[in-house]
Design a protein around this motif. Structure first.
Motif, PDB file in Angstrom:
ATOM      1  N   LEU A 196       0.830  -1.196   0.000  1.00 25.64           N
ATOM      2  CA  LEU A 196       0.000   0.000   0.000  1.00 25.64           C
ATOM      3  C   LEU A 196       0.870   1.254   0.000  1.00 25.64           C
ATOM      4  O   LEU A 196       0.610   2.220  -0.736  1.00 25.64           O
ATOM      5  CB  LEU A 196      -0.917  -0.015   1.228  1.00 25.64           C
ATOM      6  N   ASP A 204       3.878   1.620  -1.121  1.00 27.62           N
ATOM      7  CA  ASP A 204       4.538   1.803  -2.412  1.00 27.62           C
ATOM      8  C   ASP A 204       3.611   2.506  -3.399  1.00 27.62           C
ATOM      9  O   ASP A 204       4.064   3.275  -4.261  1.00 27.62           O
ATOM     10  CB  ASP A 204       4.987   0.452  -2.974  1.00 27.62           C
ATOM     11  N   ARG A 205       2.324   2.284  -3.279  1.00 30.82           N
ATOM     12  CA  ARG A 205       1.366   3.009  -4.111  1.00 30.82           C
ATOM     13  C   ARG A 205       1.325   4.479  -3.731  1.00 30.82           C
ATOM     14  O   ARG A 205       1.125   5.349  -4.583  1.00 30.82           O
ATOM     15  CB  ARG A 205      -0.029   2.391  -3.969  1.00 30.82           C
ATOM     16  N   ARG A 246       3.933   6.299  -5.467  1.00 29.89           N
ATOM     17  CA  ARG A 246       3.621   6.513  -6.879  1.00 29.89           C
ATOM     18  C   ARG A 246       2.491   7.516  -7.074  1.00 29.89           C
ATOM     19  O   ARG A 246       2.084   7.787  -8.206  1.00 29.89           O
ATOM     20  CB  ARG A 246       3.253   5.181  -7.544  1.00 29.89           C
ATOM     21  N   SER A 253      -0.743   7.641  -5.235  1.00 27.73           N
ATOM     22  CA  SER A 253      -2.129   7.257  -4.973  1.00 27.73           C
ATOM     23  C   SER A 253      -2.644   7.920  -3.697  1.00 27.73           C
ATOM     24  O   SER A 253      -2.275   7.525  -2.583  1.00 27.73           O
ATOM     25  CB  SER A 253      -2.258   5.733  -4.844  1.00 27.73           C
ATOM     26  N   ALA A 268      -4.704   5.392  -1.638  1.00 28.39           N
ATOM     27  CA  ALA A 268      -3.900   4.543  -0.759  1.00 28.39           C
ATOM     28  C   ALA A 268      -3.471   5.303   0.482  1.00 28.39           C
ATOM     29  O   ALA A 268      -3.440   4.743   1.589  1.00 28.39           O
ATOM     30  CB  ALA A 268      -2.668   4.035  -1.521  1.00 28.39           C
ATOM     31  N   THR A 278      10.394   1.951  -3.607  1.00 27.61           N
ATOM     32  CA  THR A 278       9.450   1.905  -2.491  1.00 27.61           C
ATOM     33  C   THR A 278       9.317   3.270  -1.829  1.00 27.61           C
ATOM     34  O   THR A 278      10.051   4.212  -2.132  1.00 27.61           O
ATOM     35  CB  THR A 278       9.913   0.897  -1.435  1.00 27.61           C
ATOM     36  N   SER A 282       4.579  11.561  -5.997  1.00 29.62           N
ATOM     37  CA  SER A 282       4.397  11.046  -4.641  1.00 29.62           C
ATOM     38  C   SER A 282       3.436  11.926  -3.848  1.00 29.62           C
ATOM     39  O   SER A 282       3.380  13.148  -4.040  1.00 29.62           O
ATOM     40  CB  SER A 282       5.753  10.990  -3.920  1.00 29.62           C
TER      41      SER A 282
END
Length: 421
Positions: free
Chosen positions: A71, A73-74, A77, A79, A82, A208, A245
Protein backbone atom coordinates in the motif's frame (compact mmCIF):
# COMPACT_ATOMS: atom_id res chain seq x y z
CA UNK A 1 -17.24 5.44 1.33
CA UNK A 2 -14.85 4.41 -1.46
CA UNK A 3 -11.89 4.76 0.92
CA UNK A 4 -13.62 2.67 3.58
CA UNK A 5 -14.48 0.03 1.03
CA UNK A 6 -10.90 0.00 -0.23
CA UNK A 7 -9.51 -0.46 3.28
CA UNK A 8 -12.09 -3.11 4.07
CA UNK A 9 -11.14 -5.02 0.95
CA UNK A 10 -7.49 -4.85 1.91
CA UNK A 11 -8.24 -6.03 5.41
CA UNK A 12 -10.32 -8.91 4.12
CA UNK A 13 -7.53 -9.98 1.80
CA UNK A 14 -5.19 -10.25 4.76
CA UNK A 15 -7.22 -13.11 6.18
CA UNK A 16 -6.65 -15.37 3.21
CA UNK A 17 -2.98 -14.70 2.53
CA UNK A 18 -1.58 -17.07 5.19
CA UNK A 19 -4.04 -19.76 4.18
CA UNK A 20 -2.99 -19.43 0.57
CA UNK A 21 0.68 -19.61 1.49
CA UNK A 22 0.08 -22.70 3.61
CA UNK A 23 -1.94 -24.29 0.88
CA UNK A 24 0.78 -23.76 -1.70
CA UNK A 25 3.37 -25.05 0.72
CA UNK A 26 1.58 -28.27 1.69
CA UNK A 27 -0.66 -29.40 -1.11
CA UNK A 28 1.03 -31.75 -3.57
CA UNK A 29 1.07 -30.76 -7.21
CA UNK A 30 -1.31 -32.76 -9.43
CA UNK A 31 0.24 -35.64 -11.32
CA UNK A 32 1.16 -34.94 -14.90
CA UNK A 33 -1.72 -35.79 -17.20
CA UNK A 34 -0.99 -38.78 -19.40
CA UNK A 35 -1.57 -38.29 -23.08
CA UNK A 36 -0.64 -41.80 -24.09
CA UNK A 37 -1.44 -45.43 -23.47
CA UNK A 38 0.36 -48.56 -24.29
CA UNK A 39 0.05 -47.67 -28.00
CA UNK A 40 3.05 -45.31 -27.99
CA UNK A 41 6.05 -47.60 -27.97
CA UNK A 42 4.81 -49.55 -24.99
CA UNK A 43 5.70 -46.69 -22.61
CA UNK A 44 2.30 -46.13 -21.13
CA UNK A 45 3.29 -45.85 -17.44
CA UNK A 46 2.06 -42.58 -15.85
CA UNK A 47 4.68 -39.91 -15.15
CA UNK A 48 5.92 -39.62 -11.59
CA UNK A 49 4.18 -36.86 -9.60
CA UNK A 50 6.06 -33.55 -9.30
CA UNK A 51 7.11 -32.89 -5.76
CA UNK A 52 6.15 -29.44 -4.41
CA UNK A 53 8.93 -27.02 -3.56
CA UNK A 54 9.73 -26.93 0.16
CA UNK A 55 8.18 -23.49 0.76
CA UNK A 56 7.66 -22.63 4.39
CA UNK A 57 4.41 -20.75 5.01
CA UNK A 58 4.98 -17.22 6.25
CA UNK A 59 3.58 -16.13 9.56
CA UNK A 60 0.67 -13.72 9.77
CA UNK A 61 2.87 -10.78 10.94
CA UNK A 62 4.96 -11.12 7.77
CA UNK A 63 1.89 -11.17 5.52
CA UNK A 64 0.28 -8.22 7.29
CA UNK A 65 3.42 -6.11 7.08
CA UNK A 66 3.94 -6.96 3.43
CA UNK A 67 0.41 -5.80 2.65
CA UNK A 68 1.13 -2.47 4.37
CA UNK A 69 4.31 -2.03 2.35
CA UNK A 70 2.49 -2.71 -0.92
CA UNK A 71 0.00 0.00 0.00
CA UNK A 72 2.78 2.44 0.89
CA UNK A 73 4.54 1.80 -2.41
CA UNK A 74 1.37 3.01 -4.11
CA UNK A 75 1.59 6.18 -2.02
CA UNK A 76 5.09 6.76 -3.39
CA UNK A 77 3.62 6.51 -6.88
CA UNK A 78 0.99 9.15 -6.09
CA UNK A 79 -2.13 7.26 -4.97
CA UNK A 80 -4.09 9.55 -2.68
CA UNK A 81 -6.65 6.76 -2.16
CA UNK A 82 -3.90 4.54 -0.76
CA UNK A 83 -2.75 7.39 1.47
CA UNK A 84 -6.25 7.81 2.90
CA UNK A 85 -6.64 4.06 3.40
CA UNK A 86 -3.31 3.75 5.19
CA UNK A 87 -4.60 4.91 8.58
CA UNK A 88 -7.36 2.32 8.65
CA UNK A 89 -4.99 -0.41 7.57
CA UNK A 90 -2.46 0.55 10.25
CA UNK A 91 -5.16 0.30 12.91
CA UNK A 92 -6.37 -3.05 11.59
CA UNK A 93 -2.87 -4.55 11.54
CA UNK A 94 -2.09 -3.26 15.01
CA UNK A 95 -5.14 -4.97 16.46
CA UNK A 96 -4.36 -8.23 14.67
CA UNK A 97 -0.75 -8.27 15.89
CA UNK A 98 -1.63 -7.44 19.47
CA UNK A 99 -4.19 -10.26 19.50
CA UNK A 100 -1.76 -12.98 18.42
CA UNK A 101 -0.70 -15.74 20.80
CA UNK A 102 2.52 -14.95 22.74
CA UNK A 103 4.29 -17.93 21.17
CA UNK A 104 4.03 -16.17 17.80
CA UNK A 105 7.00 -14.02 18.83
CA UNK A 106 9.31 -16.98 19.33
CA UNK A 107 9.89 -16.88 15.57
CA UNK A 108 12.55 -14.27 14.60
CA UNK A 109 10.83 -13.52 11.28
CA UNK A 110 7.64 -12.54 13.12
CA UNK A 111 9.59 -10.24 15.48
CA UNK A 112 11.31 -8.57 12.53
CA UNK A 113 7.96 -8.12 10.77
CA UNK A 114 6.59 -6.40 13.87
CA UNK A 115 9.61 -4.07 13.96
CA UNK A 116 9.10 -3.31 10.26
CA UNK A 117 5.46 -2.47 10.90
CA UNK A 118 6.34 -0.20 13.82
CA UNK A 119 9.01 1.74 11.89
CA UNK A 120 6.80 2.01 8.81
CA UNK A 121 4.19 4.07 10.65
CA UNK A 122 2.65 1.58 13.05
CA UNK A 123 4.14 3.21 16.13
CA UNK A 124 5.34 1.71 19.42
CA UNK A 125 2.18 -0.03 20.68
CA UNK A 126 2.84 -3.42 19.07
CA UNK A 127 6.48 -3.46 20.21
CA UNK A 128 5.47 -2.73 23.79
CA UNK A 129 3.01 -5.63 23.72
CA UNK A 130 5.56 -7.89 22.09
CA UNK A 131 8.22 -7.18 24.74
CA UNK A 132 5.74 -7.86 27.53
CA UNK A 133 5.27 -11.41 26.30
CA UNK A 134 8.94 -12.14 27.17
CA UNK A 135 9.01 -14.47 24.16
CA UNK A 136 11.35 -12.43 21.97
CA UNK A 137 14.51 -14.44 21.19
CA UNK A 138 17.63 -12.91 22.69
CA UNK A 139 19.31 -12.18 19.32
CA UNK A 140 16.27 -10.09 18.30
CA UNK A 141 16.10 -8.05 21.50
CA UNK A 142 18.55 -5.24 20.52
CA UNK A 143 16.56 -4.65 17.33
CA UNK A 144 13.23 -4.66 19.16
CA UNK A 145 14.34 -2.51 22.09
CA UNK A 146 16.23 -0.11 19.83
CA UNK A 147 13.24 0.39 17.54
CA UNK A 148 11.00 1.01 20.54
CA UNK A 149 13.45 3.53 22.00
CA UNK A 150 13.55 5.36 18.63
CA UNK A 151 9.78 5.54 18.42
CA UNK A 152 9.54 6.80 21.99
CA UNK A 153 12.10 9.54 21.37
CA UNK A 154 14.95 8.02 23.42
CA UNK A 155 17.58 8.66 20.78
CA UNK A 156 20.69 7.86 22.82
CA UNK A 157 19.33 4.43 23.78
CA UNK A 158 18.15 3.83 20.23
CA UNK A 159 21.63 4.58 18.85
CA UNK A 160 23.23 2.27 21.40
CA UNK A 161 20.94 -0.62 20.44
CA UNK A 162 20.71 -0.13 16.67
CA UNK A 163 24.14 1.18 15.65
CA UNK A 164 25.73 -2.27 15.73
CA UNK A 165 23.13 -3.88 13.45
CA UNK A 166 23.99 -4.13 9.76
CA UNK A 167 20.81 -3.41 7.76
CA UNK A 168 22.08 -5.73 5.04
CA UNK A 169 21.68 -8.66 7.44
CA UNK A 170 17.94 -7.99 7.71
CA UNK A 171 15.11 -9.29 5.50
CA UNK A 172 14.39 -7.15 2.41
CA UNK A 173 11.29 -5.57 3.92
CA UNK A 174 13.17 -4.39 7.01
CA UNK A 175 16.62 -3.63 5.60
CA UNK A 176 15.88 -0.27 3.99
CA UNK A 177 13.58 0.80 6.83
CA UNK A 178 16.30 0.11 9.39
CA UNK A 179 18.93 2.05 7.40
CA UNK A 180 16.50 4.99 7.18
CA UNK A 181 15.99 4.89 10.95
CA UNK A 182 19.72 4.68 11.68
CA UNK A 183 20.29 7.67 9.40
CA UNK A 184 17.79 9.77 11.35
CA UNK A 185 19.65 8.91 14.56
CA UNK A 186 23.00 10.01 13.07
CA UNK A 187 22.08 13.14 11.13
CA UNK A 188 23.03 15.67 13.83
CA UNK A 189 26.15 14.06 15.23
CA UNK A 190 27.55 12.44 12.08
CA UNK A 191 25.94 13.86 8.92
CA UNK A 192 28.42 12.11 6.62
CA UNK A 193 27.50 8.73 8.10
CA UNK A 194 23.83 9.68 7.90
CA UNK A 195 24.22 10.27 4.15
CA UNK A 196 25.87 6.88 3.73
CA UNK A 197 22.93 5.23 5.45
CA UNK A 198 20.45 7.09 3.26
CA UNK A 199 22.31 5.87 0.19
CA UNK A 200 22.15 2.36 1.60
CA UNK A 201 18.41 2.64 2.30
CA UNK A 202 17.82 3.63 -1.32
CA UNK A 203 19.85 0.68 -2.58
CA UNK A 204 18.10 -1.80 -0.29
CA UNK A 205 14.55 -0.67 -1.09
CA UNK A 206 14.38 0.58 -4.69
CA UNK A 207 11.05 1.89 -5.94
CA UNK A 208 9.45 1.90 -2.49
CA UNK A 209 8.24 4.58 -0.11
CA UNK A 210 11.44 3.95 1.85
CA UNK A 211 13.52 4.99 -1.15
CA UNK A 212 11.31 8.04 -1.71
CA UNK A 213 11.76 9.13 1.91
CA UNK A 214 15.50 8.46 1.88
CA UNK A 215 16.01 10.44 -1.32
CA UNK A 216 13.89 13.32 -0.04
CA UNK A 217 15.85 13.50 3.21
CA UNK A 218 19.21 13.20 1.49
CA UNK A 219 18.47 16.18 -0.75
CA UNK A 220 18.02 18.47 2.23
CA UNK A 221 21.05 17.17 4.10
CA UNK A 222 23.33 17.93 1.12
CA UNK A 223 21.64 21.32 0.63
CA UNK A 224 22.37 22.22 4.24
CA UNK A 225 25.98 21.25 3.65
CA UNK A 226 26.11 23.46 0.53
CA UNK A 227 26.90 20.60 -1.87
CA UNK A 228 25.29 22.11 -5.00
CA UNK A 229 26.33 19.38 -7.44
CA UNK A 230 24.97 16.55 -5.35
CA UNK A 231 21.86 18.58 -4.56
CA UNK A 232 21.21 19.00 -8.29
CA UNK A 233 21.81 15.33 -9.12
CA UNK A 234 19.57 14.05 -6.32
CA UNK A 235 16.84 16.61 -7.00
CA UNK A 236 16.68 15.66 -10.67
CA UNK A 237 16.41 12.02 -9.64
CA UNK A 238 13.57 12.77 -7.22
CA UNK A 239 11.68 14.93 -9.71
CA UNK A 240 12.00 12.25 -12.39
CA UNK A 241 10.96 9.30 -10.25
CA UNK A 242 8.81 10.54 -7.39
CA UNK A 243 7.30 13.86 -8.47
CA UNK A 244 3.82 12.31 -8.18
CA UNK A 245 4.40 11.05 -4.64
CA UNK A 246 1.78 12.05 -2.09
CA UNK A 247 4.66 13.67 -0.17
CA UNK A 248 5.99 15.65 -3.16
CA UNK A 249 4.15 18.78 -1.96
CA UNK A 250 6.20 18.82 1.23
CA UNK A 251 9.30 18.21 -0.85
CA UNK A 252 8.62 21.19 -3.08
CA UNK A 253 8.19 23.62 -0.20
CA UNK A 254 11.50 22.58 1.34
CA UNK A 255 13.14 22.34 -2.06
CA UNK A 256 12.37 26.00 -2.79
CA UNK A 257 13.84 27.11 0.54
CA UNK A 258 16.91 24.92 0.01
CA UNK A 259 17.53 26.45 -3.42
CA UNK A 260 17.93 29.93 -1.98
CA UNK A 261 20.48 28.69 0.58
CA UNK A 262 22.69 27.61 -2.31
CA UNK A 263 23.33 31.29 -3.16
CA UNK A 264 22.32 31.66 -6.80
CA UNK A 265 23.12 35.37 -6.56
CA UNK A 266 26.89 34.84 -6.37
CA UNK A 267 27.14 31.93 -8.81
CA UNK A 268 25.32 32.49 -12.09
CA UNK A 269 26.07 28.98 -13.30
CA UNK A 270 23.60 27.74 -10.70
CA UNK A 271 20.77 29.47 -12.54
CA UNK A 272 21.32 27.01 -15.37
CA UNK A 273 21.43 24.26 -12.76
CA UNK A 274 18.03 25.34 -11.43
CA UNK A 275 16.59 25.30 -14.93
CA UNK A 276 17.90 21.79 -15.52
CA UNK A 277 16.25 20.57 -12.33
CA UNK A 278 12.86 22.14 -13.00
CA UNK A 279 12.79 21.15 -16.66
CA UNK A 280 12.20 17.61 -15.39
CA UNK A 281 8.59 18.35 -14.48
CA UNK A 282 5.46 19.39 -16.33
CA UNK A 283 4.88 23.14 -17.02
CA UNK A 284 2.15 23.71 -14.41
CA UNK A 285 4.15 22.15 -11.59
CA UNK A 286 7.27 23.91 -12.85
CA UNK A 287 5.44 27.24 -12.67
CA UNK A 288 4.36 26.58 -9.09
CA UNK A 289 7.89 25.62 -8.09
CA UNK A 290 9.29 28.79 -9.64
CA UNK A 291 6.76 30.78 -7.61
CA UNK A 292 7.84 29.01 -4.43
CA UNK A 293 11.48 29.75 -5.24
CA UNK A 294 10.69 33.41 -5.95
CA UNK A 295 8.85 33.85 -2.67
CA UNK A 296 11.57 32.05 -0.72
CA UNK A 297 14.17 34.23 -2.45
CA UNK A 298 12.39 37.38 -1.26
CA UNK A 299 12.09 36.05 2.29
CA UNK A 300 15.79 35.19 2.42
CA UNK A 301 17.03 38.35 0.72
CA UNK A 302 18.14 36.62 -2.52
CA UNK A 303 17.07 39.28 -5.01
CA UNK A 304 18.60 37.70 -8.11
CA UNK A 305 17.08 34.33 -7.33
CA UNK A 306 13.67 35.90 -6.68
CA UNK A 307 13.79 37.93 -9.88
CA UNK A 308 14.91 35.02 -12.04
CA UNK A 309 12.29 32.64 -10.63
CA UNK A 310 9.47 35.21 -10.88
CA UNK A 311 10.24 35.90 -14.54
CA UNK A 312 10.34 32.18 -15.35
CA UNK A 313 7.01 31.66 -13.54
CA UNK A 314 5.44 34.54 -15.48
CA UNK A 315 6.39 32.85 -18.74
CA UNK A 316 4.53 29.71 -17.66
CA UNK A 317 1.40 31.39 -16.26
CA UNK A 318 -1.79 32.12 -18.17
CA UNK A 319 -2.51 35.87 -18.61
CA UNK A 320 -4.71 37.43 -15.92
CA UNK A 321 -4.46 34.33 -13.71
CA UNK A 322 -3.57 34.30 -10.03
CA UNK A 323 -0.15 32.70 -10.72
CA UNK A 324 0.54 35.51 -13.21
CA UNK A 325 -0.32 38.09 -10.53
CA UNK A 326 1.93 36.31 -8.03
CA UNK A 327 4.81 36.33 -10.50
CA UNK A 328 4.37 40.06 -11.14
CA UNK A 329 4.22 40.74 -7.41
CA UNK A 330 7.45 38.87 -6.67
CA UNK A 331 9.15 40.45 -9.67
CA UNK A 332 8.10 43.95 -8.62
CA UNK A 333 9.19 43.42 -5.02
CA UNK A 334 12.62 42.34 -6.24
CA UNK A 335 12.96 45.17 -8.77
CA UNK A 336 12.44 48.05 -6.31
CA UNK A 337 15.82 47.20 -4.76
CA UNK A 338 17.56 46.44 -8.08
CA UNK A 339 19.90 49.11 -9.35
CA UNK A 340 18.31 51.20 -12.10
CA UNK A 341 15.03 49.28 -12.09
CA UNK A 342 13.14 51.00 -9.31
CA UNK A 343 10.50 52.62 -11.55
CA UNK A 344 9.85 49.33 -13.34
CA UNK A 345 9.27 47.67 -9.97
CA UNK A 346 6.92 50.38 -8.72
CA UNK A 347 4.88 50.31 -11.94
CA UNK A 348 4.56 46.54 -11.69
CA UNK A 349 3.40 46.70 -8.08
CA UNK A 350 0.84 49.44 -8.76
CA UNK A 351 -0.68 47.45 -11.61
CA UNK A 352 -1.76 44.66 -9.25
CA UNK A 353 -5.28 44.30 -7.84
CA UNK A 354 -4.84 43.68 -4.12
CA UNK A 355 -8.25 42.02 -3.79
CA UNK A 356 -7.21 39.22 -6.14
CA UNK A 357 -4.20 38.18 -4.07
CA UNK A 358 -3.92 35.68 -1.23
CA UNK A 359 -3.71 37.36 2.21
CA UNK A 360 0.04 36.78 2.59
CA UNK A 361 0.68 38.15 -0.91
CA UNK A 362 -1.58 41.15 -0.26
CA UNK A 363 0.49 41.93 2.85
CA UNK A 364 3.66 41.64 0.80
CA UNK A 365 2.24 44.08 -1.78
CA UNK A 366 1.41 46.62 0.94
CA UNK A 367 4.87 46.32 2.45
CA UNK A 368 6.60 46.61 -0.92
CA UNK A 369 4.62 49.73 -1.89
CA UNK A 370 5.31 51.34 1.50
CA UNK A 371 9.02 50.65 1.12
CA UNK A 372 9.03 52.04 -2.42
CA UNK A 373 7.36 55.22 -1.17
CA UNK A 374 10.05 55.68 1.47
CA UNK A 375 12.80 55.14 -1.09
CA UNK A 376 11.25 57.69 -3.45
CA UNK A 377 10.55 60.35 -0.80
CA UNK A 378 13.70 61.03 1.25
CA UNK A 379 13.27 62.78 4.62
CA UNK A 380 14.05 66.46 5.21
CA UNK A 381 17.69 67.26 6.13
CA UNK A 382 16.82 67.82 9.79
CA UNK A 383 15.10 64.46 9.96
CA UNK A 384 17.92 62.72 8.15
CA UNK A 385 20.53 63.85 10.69
CA UNK A 386 18.59 62.22 13.48
CA UNK A 387 17.49 59.15 11.52
CA UNK A 388 17.50 56.02 13.67
CA UNK A 389 19.91 53.22 12.83
CA UNK A 390 18.69 50.53 10.43
CA UNK A 391 17.98 48.16 13.30
CA UNK A 392 15.43 50.61 14.71
CA UNK A 393 13.45 51.02 11.50
CA UNK A 394 10.12 49.34 10.94
CA UNK A 395 10.51 45.58 10.51
CA UNK A 396 9.53 44.00 7.22
CA UNK A 397 8.12 40.65 8.23
CA UNK A 398 7.45 39.24 4.80
CA UNK A 399 10.54 39.81 2.68
CA UNK A 400 14.27 39.67 3.20
CA UNK A 401 14.85 41.73 0.07
CA UNK A 402 12.67 44.48 1.53
CA UNK A 403 14.88 44.47 4.61
CA UNK A 404 17.77 45.09 2.25
CA UNK A 405 15.82 48.00 0.81
CA UNK A 406 15.51 49.51 4.28
CA UNK A 407 19.24 49.24 4.78
CA UNK A 408 19.84 50.89 1.41
CA UNK A 409 17.40 53.65 2.33
CA UNK A 410 19.14 54.33 5.65
CA UNK A 411 22.49 54.49 3.84
CA UNK A 412 21.08 56.99 1.34
CA UNK A 413 19.67 59.11 4.13
CA UNK A 414 23.05 59.28 5.85
CA UNK A 415 24.71 60.26 2.57
CA UNK A 416 22.17 63.04 1.98
CA UNK A 417 22.68 64.38 5.46
CA UNK A 418 26.43 64.63 4.87
CA UNK A 419 26.13 66.37 1.47
CA UNK A 420 26.10 70.25 1.20
CA UNK A 421 22.80 71.99 0.59
Amino acid sequence: MRVAAFAAALAASLLVLPALAAEHGEAPAPAAESHGSGDHGGHGAPAAPIEPLPVKPRGLPVELTRTLQLLQDRIARGSTQAHLAQRQLLGHIEQRLIGLEPDTWVEPENVRAAVTFALAGGGPTVLRALIKTEKVPEPEQPLTLGALAYLEGREAQARAKLSGIDPRSMPPGLAGQLALTQSALMVREAPARSLELLDLARLLAPGTLVEEAALRREIFVVAQAGDARRFEALSIQYLRRFRRSVYAGNFRQRFAAALTRLDFDSDRTRIASLERMLDEIEPESRRDLYLLVARAGLEQGRRETALFAAERAAGLAAPDSMPADQARLYRGAALIVAEGRFEDGVETLRSLDRSGLAPSDADLLDTALATAQRIRTPPAPSEATTAPPPSATRAMPESGSLLRAQEALAKAERAMAASPR
